[in-house]
Design a protein around this motif. Structure first.
Motif, PDB file in Angstrom:
ATOM      1  N   ILE A 113       0.841  -1.205   0.000  1.00 22.00           N
ATOM      2  CA  ILE A 113       0.000   0.000   0.000  1.00 22.00           C
ATOM      3  C   ILE A 113       0.874   1.252   0.000  1.00 22.00           C
ATOM      4  N   VAL A 114       1.913   1.250   0.821  1.00 24.11           N
ATOM      5  CA  VAL A 114       2.827   2.396   0.865  1.00 24.11           C
ATOM      6  C   VAL A 114       3.497   2.592  -0.497  1.00 24.11           C
ATOM      7  N   SER A 115       3.904   1.511  -1.147  1.00 25.27           N
ATOM      8  CA  SER A 115       4.544   1.602  -2.458  1.00 25.27           C
ATOM      9  C   SER A 115       3.598   2.183  -3.496  1.00 25.27           C
ATOM     10  N   VAL A 116       2.336   1.770  -3.479  1.00 25.54           N
ATOM     11  CA  VAL A 116       1.360   2.297  -4.432  1.00 25.54           C
ATOM     12  C   VAL A 116       1.154   3.790  -4.204  1.00 25.54           C
ATOM     13  N   VAL A 117       1.005   4.190  -2.949  1.00 24.17           N
ATOM     14  CA  VAL A 117       0.798   5.608  -2.642  1.00 24.17           C
ATOM     15  C   VAL A 117       2.004   6.432  -3.085  1.00 24.17           C
ATOM     16  N   LEU A 118       3.206   5.975  -2.772  1.00 25.95           N
ATOM     17  CA  LEU A 118       4.408   6.708  -3.179  1.00 25.95           C
ATOM     18  C   LEU A 118       4.542   6.745  -4.700  1.00 25.95           C
ATOM     19  N   GLY A 119       4.147   5.688  -5.372  1.00 25.89           N
ATOM     20  CA  GLY A 119       4.193   5.660  -6.827  1.00 25.89           C
ATOM     21  C   GLY A 119       3.242   6.664  -7.446  1.00 25.89           C
TER      22      GLY A 119
END
Length: 100
Positions: free
Chosen positions: A8-14
């Protein structure tokens, strides 16, 4: 659970990264797309040539098998012809012996 949170953190940062560096991303796509097309084309040509060679090899093998079969049939016909000649010679010999 930590894997889910990390995803989830990776998607948000992306998504945030896309919003800030959208023009840079497009520049990378513009530069990378021709390279990908060239490499894909080279791969397609290679695969096409390999396929053509395989088809030619298969066709030659089929022709060789047909040739071998024809040779076997010719040999069988020759053997049968020789057998008929022998029978004709025997009949001629019998006819000579029966004729006074």
């Amino acid at each position: 659970m930590s894997l889910l949170i990390g995803g989830i953190v990776s998607v948000v940062l992306g998504v945030i990264g896309f919003s800030f560096w959208w023009s840079d991303f497009l520049m990378i796509i513009k530069g990378g797309l021709p390279i990908l097309l060239i490499l894909g084309g080279i791969l397609a040509v290679y695969v096409g040539l390999d396929d053509m060679q395989d088809r030619a090899k298969d066709e030659r093998q089929k022709q060789e098998e047909k040739l071998a079969k024809a040779r076997e049939e010719i040999e069988a016909a020759k053997a049968e012809t020789e057998r008929y000649r022998e029978e004709i010679d025997k009949l001629k010999e019998q006819t000579r012996q029966n004729t006074p």
